[in-house]
Motif scaffolding. Structure first.
Motif, PDB file in Angstrom:
ATOM      1  N   GLU A 168      -2.919  20.363  48.619  1.00  0.00           N
ATOM      2  CA  GLU A 168      -2.752  19.037  48.796  1.00  0.00           C
ATOM      3  C   GLU A 168      -2.896  18.477  50.362  1.00  0.00           C
ATOM      4  N   GLY A 169      -2.392  19.543  51.320  1.00  0.00           N
ATOM      5  CA  GLY A 169      -2.045  19.038  52.570  1.00  0.00           C
ATOM      6  C   GLY A 169      -3.315  18.981  53.444  1.00  0.00           C
ATOM      7  N   TYR A 170      -3.300  18.337  54.505  1.00  0.00           N
ATOM      8  CA  TYR A 170      -4.340  18.143  55.387  1.00  0.00           C
ATOM      9  C   TYR A 170      -3.835  18.526  56.895  1.00  0.00           C
ATOM     10  N   HIS A 171      -4.791  19.476  57.650  1.00  0.00           N
ATOM     11  CA  HIS A 171      -4.421  19.787  59.044  1.00  0.00           C
ATOM     12  C   HIS A 171      -5.540  18.814  59.851  1.00  0.00           C
ATOM     13  N   HIS A 172      -4.803  18.392  60.942  1.00  0.00           N
ATOM     14  CA  HIS A 172      -5.733  17.532  61.800  1.00  0.00           C
ATOM     15  C   HIS A 172      -6.133  18.495  63.095  1.00  0.00           C
ATOM     16  N   LEU A 173      -7.424  18.162  63.305  1.00  0.00           N
ATOM     17  CA  LEU A 173      -8.204  19.019  64.180  1.00  0.00           C
ATOM     18  C   LEU A 173      -7.443  18.867  65.664  1.00  0.00           C
ATOM     19  N   LYS A 174      -7.025  17.716  65.856  1.00  0.00           N
ATOM     20  CA  LYS A 174      -6.459  17.566  67.339  1.00  0.00           C
ATOM     21  C   LYS A 174      -4.970  17.826  67.420  1.00  0.00           C
ATOM     22  N   LEU A 175      -4.440  18.333  66.410  1.00  0.00           N
ATOM     23  CA  LEU A 175      -3.003  18.846  66.467  1.00  0.00           C
ATOM     24  C   LEU A 175      -2.870  20.261  66.106  1.00  0.00           C
ATOM     25  N   ASP A 176      -1.495  20.852  66.306  1.00  0.00           N
ATOM     26  CA  ASP A 176      -1.481  22.320  65.754  1.00  0.00           C
ATOM     27  C   ASP A 176      -1.794  22.349  64.460  1.00  0.00           C
ATOM     28  N   LYS A 177      -2.090  23.455  64.020  1.00  0.00           N
ATOM     29  CA  LYS A 177      -2.532  23.782  62.748  1.00  0.00           C
ATOM     30  C   LYS A 177      -1.161  23.865  61.964  1.00  0.00           C
ATOM     31  N   ARG A 178      -0.040  24.268  62.424  1.00  0.00           N
ATOM     32  CA  ARG A 178       1.184  24.144  61.568  1.00  0.00           C
ATOM     33  C   ARG A 178       1.592  22.957  61.046  1.00  0.00           C
ATOM     34  N   TRP A 179       0.982  21.742  61.531  1.00  0.00           N
ATOM     35  CA  TRP A 179       1.462  20.466  60.909  1.00  0.00           C
ATOM     36  C   TRP A 179       0.503  19.924  59.695  1.00  0.00           C
ATOM     37  N   LEU A 180       1.289  19.772  58.679  1.00  0.00           N
ATOM     38  CA  LEU A 180       0.526  19.377  57.637  1.00  0.00           C
ATOM     39  C   LEU A 180       1.162  18.002  56.853  1.00  0.00           C
ATOM     40  N   PHE A 181      -0.090  17.282  56.596  1.00  0.00           N
ATOM     41  CA  PHE A 181      -0.064  15.814  56.515  1.00  0.00           C
ATOM     42  C   PHE A 181      -0.541  15.431  54.837  1.00  0.00           C
ATOM     43  N   CYS A 182      -0.013  14.598  54.330  1.00  0.00           N
ATOM     44  CA  CYS A 182      -0.431  14.029  53.129  1.00  0.00           C
ATOM     45  C   CYS A 182      -1.708  13.098  53.445  1.00  0.00           C
ATOM     46  N   ASN A 187      -4.923  10.001  57.593  1.00  0.00           N
ATOM     47  CA  ASN A 187      -5.912   8.818  57.904  1.00  0.00           C
ATOM     48  C   ASN A 187      -5.189   7.928  59.113  1.00  0.00           C
ATOM     49  N   LYS A 188      -4.075   7.895  58.955  1.00  0.00           N
ATOM     50  CA  LYS A 188      -3.170   7.158  59.953  1.00  0.00           C
ATOM     51  C   LYS A 188      -3.449   7.654  61.429  1.00  0.00           C
ATOM     52  N   ILE A 189      -3.304   8.979  61.526  1.00  0.00           N
ATOM     53  CA  ILE A 189      -3.363   9.610  62.550  1.00  0.00           C
ATOM     54  C   ILE A 189      -4.712  10.043  63.221  1.00  0.00           C
ATOM     55  N   ASP A 190      -5.903   9.634  62.373  1.00  0.00           N
ATOM     56  CA  ASP A 190      -7.107   9.973  62.512  1.00  0.00           C
ATOM     57  C   ASP A 190      -7.444   8.564  63.033  1.00  0.00           C
ATOM     58  N   GLU A 191      -7.083   7.445  62.555  1.00  0.00           N
ATOM     59  CA  GLU A 191      -7.337   6.117  63.238  1.00  0.00           C
ATOM     60  C   GLU A 191      -6.602   5.738  64.498  1.00  0.00           C
TER      61      GLU A 191
END
Length: 200
Positions: A168-182, A187-191
């Motif tokens: 269910e977790g998401y990785h952000h392209l601009k952050l380290d792949k180890r970090w997992l987000f709901c 979406n907040k990080i993306d904004e």
């Protein structure tokens, strides 16, 4: 109806192993207990896979009939040993709560997997008559690999701590792949990222 091949059955096993490893890689920042659970699941499934190869494929068939073909087996067995050694090193790191890097193992496993899928299993399918091939396939199916254990393991969002299933977790392209987000935190990080880029 197309007959099953040893190649297709074993490729299915390889896909399950890689799926569990991907789950493990997604959770490298999780607590040690969660990481250990995922790793243990992965280790167990890989051991079953290697057991299948060594006890079913490598030993059940009469090697005397295909000496030249089966001469490659000692090399494959050595690769199995290297794969297990690499995993044991990872296990020690998890136990000591040290940073884990799966790249060495992944490179080793992918090379091994590719050789089996591109050379060993296709030749085995071509070499064997239908009866021994069917016998081997049925034996392989008796030792089923299962990656469903990942569905029952919960991990935490790196931002808010919300409990998630691994996939269910998401990785952000601009952050380290180890970090997992709901999804909400992702979406907040993306904004925030988009707003920063708009100001540049």
């Amino acid at each position: 109806m197309k007959k099953e091949s040893i190649l297709n059955v074993m490729m299915g096993d390889h896909e399950k192993i890689i799926a569990i490893l991907d789950g493990f890689k997604k959770c490298l920042t999780q607590d040690r207990i969660t990481l250990q659970k995922i790793f243990d699941a992965f280790f167990w499934e890989l051991e079953k896979h290697l057991f299948t190869e060594e006890k079913v494929i490598f030993t059940l068939y009469d090697h005397e009939e295909q000496k030249e073909f089966y001469s490659i087996i000692p090399q494959l067995m050595k690769e199995h040993e290297k794969i297990l050694d690499e995993l044991k090193q990872l296990k020690r790191k998890i136990k000591l709560n040290k940073e884990c890097n799966t790249e060495g193992f992944m490179d080793l496993f992918i090379k091994h997997k590719n050789f089996e899928e591109e050379s060993f299993y296709p030749k085995l399918d071509q070499t064997l008559d239908e009866k021994p091939k069917e016998f081997i396939i049925n034996r392989i199916k008796e030792i089923k690999l299962d990656n469903s254990i990942l569905k029952n393991i919960k991990v935490s969002c790196s931002e808010c701590g919300k409990k998630l299933r691994i996939f269910e977790g998401y990785h952000h392209l601009k952050l380290d792949k180890r970090w997992l987000f709901c999804k909400a935190c992702y979406n907040k990080i993306d904004e925030k990222t988009l707003k920063k880029e708009a100001l540049v």
